[in-house]
Design an enzyme around this catalytic site. Structure first.
Site, PDB file in Angstrom:
ATOM      1  N   PHE A 160      -4.225   5.252   0.027  1.00  0.00           N
ATOM      2  CA  PHE A 160      -2.810   6.367   0.685  1.00  0.00           C
ATOM      3  C   PHE A 160      -2.806   5.801   1.851  1.00  0.00           C
ATOM      4  O   PHE A 160      -2.061   5.480   2.884  1.00  0.00           O
ATOM      5  CB  PHE A 160      -3.143   7.430   0.790  1.00  0.00           C
ATOM      6  CG  PHE A 160      -2.255   8.711   1.600  1.00  0.00           C
ATOM      7  CD1 PHE A 160      -0.826   8.883   1.327  1.00  0.00           C
ATOM      8  CD2 PHE A 160      -2.483   8.437   2.492  1.00  0.00           C
ATOM      9  CE1 PHE A 160      -0.197   9.406   1.786  1.00  0.00           C
ATOM     10  CE2 PHE A 160      -1.990   8.674   3.342  1.00  0.00           C
ATOM     11  CZ  PHE A 160      -0.984   9.738   3.764  1.00  0.00           C
ATOM     12  N   ASP A 161      -4.103   5.226   2.395  1.00  0.00           N
ATOM     13  CA  ASP A 161      -4.550   4.793   3.412  1.00  0.00           C
ATOM     14  C   ASP A 161      -3.757   3.051   3.700  1.00  0.00           C
ATOM     15  O   ASP A 161      -3.967   3.065   4.889  1.00  0.00           O
ATOM     16  CB  ASP A 161      -6.119   5.039   3.819  1.00  0.00           C
ATOM     17  CG  ASP A 161      -6.703   6.325   4.545  1.00  0.00           C
ATOM     18  OD1 ASP A 161      -5.805   6.702   4.371  1.00  0.00           O
ATOM     19  OD2 ASP A 161      -7.874   5.865   3.638  1.00  0.00           O
ATOM     20  N   CYS A 169       9.381   8.634 -31.257  1.00  0.00           N
ATOM     21  CA  CYS A 169       7.738   8.545 -31.885  1.00  0.00           C
ATOM     22  C   CYS A 169       7.034  10.063 -31.104  1.00  0.00           C
ATOM     23  O   CYS A 169       7.828  10.916 -29.964  1.00  0.00           O
ATOM     24  CB  CYS A 169       7.687   7.880 -30.393  1.00  0.00           C
ATOM     25  SG  CYS A 169       5.738   8.073 -29.591  1.00  0.00           S
ATOM     26  N   SER A 188      -8.035   5.842  -0.595  1.00  0.00           N
ATOM     27  CA  SER A 188      -8.439   4.298  -0.202  1.00  0.00           C
ATOM     28  C   SER A 188      -6.402   3.548  -0.419  1.00  0.00           C
ATOM     29  O   SER A 188      -6.010   2.855   0.541  1.00  0.00           O
ATOM     30  CB  SER A 188      -9.161   2.877  -1.033  1.00  0.00           C
ATOM     31  OG  SER A 188      -9.194   3.607  -2.352  1.00  0.00           O
ATOM     32  N   CYS A 242       3.226   6.063 -32.690  1.00  0.00           N
ATOM     33  CA  CYS A 242       3.742   6.390 -34.623  1.00  0.00           C
ATOM     34  C   CYS A 242       3.992   4.894 -34.449  1.00  0.00           C
ATOM     35  O   CYS A 242       4.927   4.012 -35.523  1.00  0.00           O
ATOM     36  CB  CYS A 242       6.037   6.211 -33.673  1.00  0.00           C
ATOM     37  SG  CYS A 242       6.473   5.064 -32.140  1.00  0.00           S
ATOM     38  N   LYS A 288     -14.712   8.080   7.847  1.00  0.00           N
ATOM     39  CA  LYS A 288     -14.325   8.343   6.186  1.00  0.00           C
ATOM     40  C   LYS A 288     -14.988   6.945   5.592  1.00  0.00           C
ATOM     41  O   LYS A 288     -14.272   5.879   6.228  1.00  0.00           O
ATOM     42  CB  LYS A 288     -12.756   8.020   6.290  1.00  0.00           C
ATOM     43  CG  LYS A 288     -11.813   9.198   6.933  1.00  0.00           C
ATOM     44  CD  LYS A 288     -10.987   9.281   6.518  1.00  0.00           C
ATOM     45  CE  LYS A 288     -10.698   8.997   5.266  1.00  0.00           C
ATOM     46  NZ  LYS A 288      -9.393  10.527   4.267  1.00  0.00           N
ATOM     47  N   GLU A 329     -11.701  25.512   6.688  1.00  0.00           N
ATOM     48  CA  GLU A 329     -11.437  25.589   5.743  1.00  0.00           C
ATOM     49  C   GLU A 329     -11.274  26.067   5.051  1.00  0.00           C
ATOM     50  O   GLU A 329     -12.481  26.504   4.037  1.00  0.00           O
ATOM     51  CB  GLU A 329     -11.557  24.356   5.381  1.00  0.00           C
ATOM     52  CG  GLU A 329     -11.043  22.768   4.812  1.00  0.00           C
ATOM     53  CD  GLU A 329     -10.380  21.766   5.568  1.00  0.00           C
ATOM     54  OE1 GLU A 329      -9.274  21.620   4.656  1.00  0.00           O
ATOM     55  OE2 GLU A 329      -9.837  22.009   6.719  1.00  0.00           O
ATOM     56  N   SER A 361      -3.583  16.119  13.068  1.00  0.00           N
ATOM     57  CA  SER A 361      -4.445  15.883  11.990  1.00  0.00           C
ATOM     58  C   SER A 361      -5.524  14.912  12.694  1.00  0.00           C
ATOM     59  O   SER A 361      -6.121  15.159  14.281  1.00  0.00           O
ATOM     60  CB  SER A 361      -3.681  14.894  11.523  1.00  0.00           C
ATOM     61  OG  SER A 361      -4.602  14.362  10.062  1.00  0.00           O
ATOM     62  N   LYS A 403     -16.760  16.207   7.355  1.00  0.00           N
ATOM     63  CA  LYS A 403     -15.231  16.428   7.176  1.00  0.00           C
ATOM     64  C   LYS A 403     -14.654  16.952   5.879  1.00  0.00           C
ATOM     65  O   LYS A 403     -14.134  16.393   4.874  1.00  0.00           O
ATOM     66  CB  LYS A 403     -14.259  15.689   7.501  1.00  0.00           C
ATOM     67  CG  LYS A 403     -12.757  15.891   7.306  1.00  0.00           C
ATOM     68  CD  LYS A 403     -11.805  13.719   7.632  1.00  0.00           C
ATOM     69  CE  LYS A 403     -10.388  13.964   7.814  1.00  0.00           C
ATOM     70  NZ  LYS A 403      -9.474  14.426   6.163  1.00  0.00           N
TER      71      LYS A 403
END
Length: 620
Positions: free
Chosen positions: A30-31, A404, A28, A386, A287, A157, A71, A101
């Site tokens: 990325f979109d 640390c 989401s 630490c 989607k 796929e 795509s 998909k």
């Protein structure tokens, strides 16, 4: 963000998605970033690209797709599907083919004269990676077909099923699948990978998309499930069943549905109405929002990164989502924890972003809380490793203690992974650190067998293997070192194009023309990164990059006298270039059994590539 910054982030995210086990952002997110770019610059060349090659160019031959593997356009709700259907303006009784998909690695199997010619990834849609080596390990890829003697592609796929017996080590199935396909050794595990077919490039074999799927099934291929519908109501019903039942029931992971005009005789006419660059117009991806469940927050675990950022992880009551039992999810940074105003016992909404990555979407218990009056006892004041007082650095809490323990352990482990030091786990590194045997990366290379004498869990075999694996990684070229620093998009091929051949070239590089160059410049600005580079240089032995002409490209098939990695190293020492696949540019194929019938041998014979035994070539 500027347009260039958005393109850089999207490009980096796609690169990591195809190559790494841990995506940089959720589906989401990325979109959303793509939507921002579309608003700012709808004609940006980014939208004409469809993917990132899952392997680097050094890893083998390339295959140019005669028919581009494009795509998909996207729809987020049923109203957008209806809008797409109206745009097509087809008869009301038009049939549409619905299918899942699948969230895997797109691939194409090319057949000529009924025989398998090669298998290739989608790559950037125009050019993919030759992965023909997988065919001999998988039952789903047929050696021959009977329904056509023409030159055709069967597309589908590659994926790992949800019920796989392969040990995924808790990492996403898709990324495990990519890792198996990229693997140079131990290729027997490819038997766990499935290829599900859904398309044939030649429309003459069937006038409908559903007919092609039926034909593939009759031929013995593993095919996608599908449904033929003719109305928006039927599409919506199928979508709701997908959300409620099928996406959990299907053994392949999915990130939506594909809606395609079933009659492929009108596909070209549909595409002719608009520009076809990123996607065709006769099909669209539907989607859905990510699946989610509610659960109760038990606690927050804070983990220290190698850069000193203290990263929160939510621990919650187990919840089953998408067939997986989830008990923890990243909270990204302390600012996100603050924004959610989290307390123990809160009701969290957990989703699987892209149906894969666990993600805390919201806190249902904070509706009446006021941020300026809220004091969160789950946010630490001191470093969990630490004890140093933490400070705020942007959205992160940060430990500024360069000594640390956890930071040092994570730095060492990061190098172990990047240097491909095999069979050395974080547990091993932590045990050596806690025993005082290592403090810096260079300490790895000084360890001797006697240093393990008083350590539990280290038998003779494990000690010998550790020392051998570390020793193999000591000698490397400047390009190999730089490509392992973790700078986004920076690989050996890219360094050559930027004329970076030495460490000095890297340190003085300041050309920000391209995204890769910008990433290098940004990385060098960080003082911790520069210290890390100096530490690596002090630990390893740098060798000159070979500047002479390669004696030729050499591929291998079958079992050799030693591991593939060692053989490849010997090839390069002899002045040859190792390639993982046989192409028209391959000069020699090494094999022990010319009658084995492997796909590489078949291809080498067709292309006239010279065959040599390992013993003959290496004069063993």
């Amino acid at each position: 963000m500027t347009v260039n910054e958005i393109v850089g982030k999207l490009t980096e995210a796609r690169e990591v998605y195809y190559n790494s086990e841990t995506p940089l952002m959720t589906d989401s997110e990325f979109d959303s970033l793509e939507d921002q770019l579309r608003e700012l610059d709808p004609l940006n060349p980014y939208f004409s690209s469809v993917g990132i090659l899952p392997l680097t160019e050094e890893d083998g031959g390339k295959i140019r797709h005669d028919i581009p593997m494009l795509s998909m356009g996207k729809a987020k709700n049923i109203s957008q599907i209806e809008k797409w259907m109206k745009k097509l303006a087809l008869p009301e009784d038009q049939i549409y083919c619905l299918q899942p998909k699948i969230d895997g690695l797109s691939a194409s199997c090319r057949y000529r004269g009924g025989k398998l010619l090669y298998v290739a990834t989608r790559g950037d849609g125009m050019t993919g990676q030759d992965i023909s080596h997988i065919a001999g390990h998988m039952n789903d890829i047929r050696d021959s077909i009977s329904f056509s003697s023409g030159d055709i592609e069967i597309r589908g796929e590659l994926y790992l099923p949800k019920n796989t017996e392969y040990d995924t080590k808790g990492k996403p199935l898709r990324n495990n699948c990519v890792g198996l396909i990229n693997r140079k050794e131990g290729q027997d595990d490819l038997k766990h990978v499935r290829f599900v077919a859904y398309q044939i490039s030649d429309n003459s074999v069937s006038s409908t998309e559903s007919g092609k799927i039926e034909l593939l099934a009759e031929e013995g291929f593993h095919t996608v499930t599908y449904s033929r519908v003719s109305s928006i109501e039927e599409i919506n019903d199928y979508y709701e069943k997908y959300i409620d039942e099928n996406r959990d029931k299907w053994l392949y992971e999915t990130d939506g549905l594909i809606v395609a005009v079933d009659d492929n005789s009108i596909h070209d006419e549909i595409d002719s109405r608009w520009v076809v660059d990123h996607h065709h117009h006769y099909a669209i991806a539907f989607k859905p929002p990510a699946a989610f469940r509610e659960t109760t927050l038990k606690d927050i675990e804070w983990q220290v990164s190698r850069q000193g950022n203290v990263v929160p992880v939510a621990l919650f009551e187990p919840v089953v989502l998408g067939g997986a039992t989830l008990e923890r999810a990243s909270l990204h940074n302390f600012a996100f924890v603050e924004s959610l105003m989290l307390r123990q016992g809160d009701t969290l909404v957990i989703e699987r972003a892209n149906d894969v990555i666990p993600y805390v979407r919201s806190n249902k218990s904070n509706v009446d809380r006021t941020a300026d009056l809220f004091s969160n006892s789950l946010i630490p004041d001191n470093c969990p490793s630490c004890g140093r007082k933490l400070s705020e650095s942007g959205v992160h809490l940060k430990c500024s203690n360069g000594e640390c323990p956890e930071q040092l352990i994570q730095k060492i482990m990061y190098w172990v992974r990047e240097a491909e030091i095999e069979q050395v786990s974080i547990g091993t590194v932590r045990a050596l650190f806690n025993a005082g045997k290592i403090r810096k990366i260079r300490d790895l290379y000084d360890l001797k067998e006697e240093d393990f004498a008083d350590l539990e869990g280290f038998g003779d075999k494990k000690i010998t293997n550790f020392i051998q694996q570390v020793s193999k990684s000591r000698e490397l070229t400047p390009a190999e070192l730089i490509s392992r620093l973790g700078i986004p998009l920076v690989q050996k091929k890219a360094l050559k194009k930027l004329n970076i051949n030495t460490i000095d070239d890297f340190l003085t590089f300041d050309d920000n023309t391209y995204v890769i160059g910008q990433n290098i410049i940004e990385w060098k600005k960080n003082a911790l990164n520069r210290e890390y580079l100096e530490e690596i240089i002090s630990a390893v032995s740098l060798k000159d990059e070979s500047t002479g002409e390669s004696k030729g490209a050499v591929a291998m098939t079958g079992k050799g006298p030693m591991g593939r990695k060692e053989l490849a190293a010997r090839l390069e020492e002899m002045g040859y270039e190792f390639v993982s696949s046989v192409t028209g540019e391959t000069d020699i194929l090494l094999c022990e059994d010319p009658s084995s019938g492997s796909s590489k041998l078949q291809k080498a014979e067709k292309l006239g590539v010279k065959l040599m035994s390992y013993r003959e070539f290496f004069s063993l």
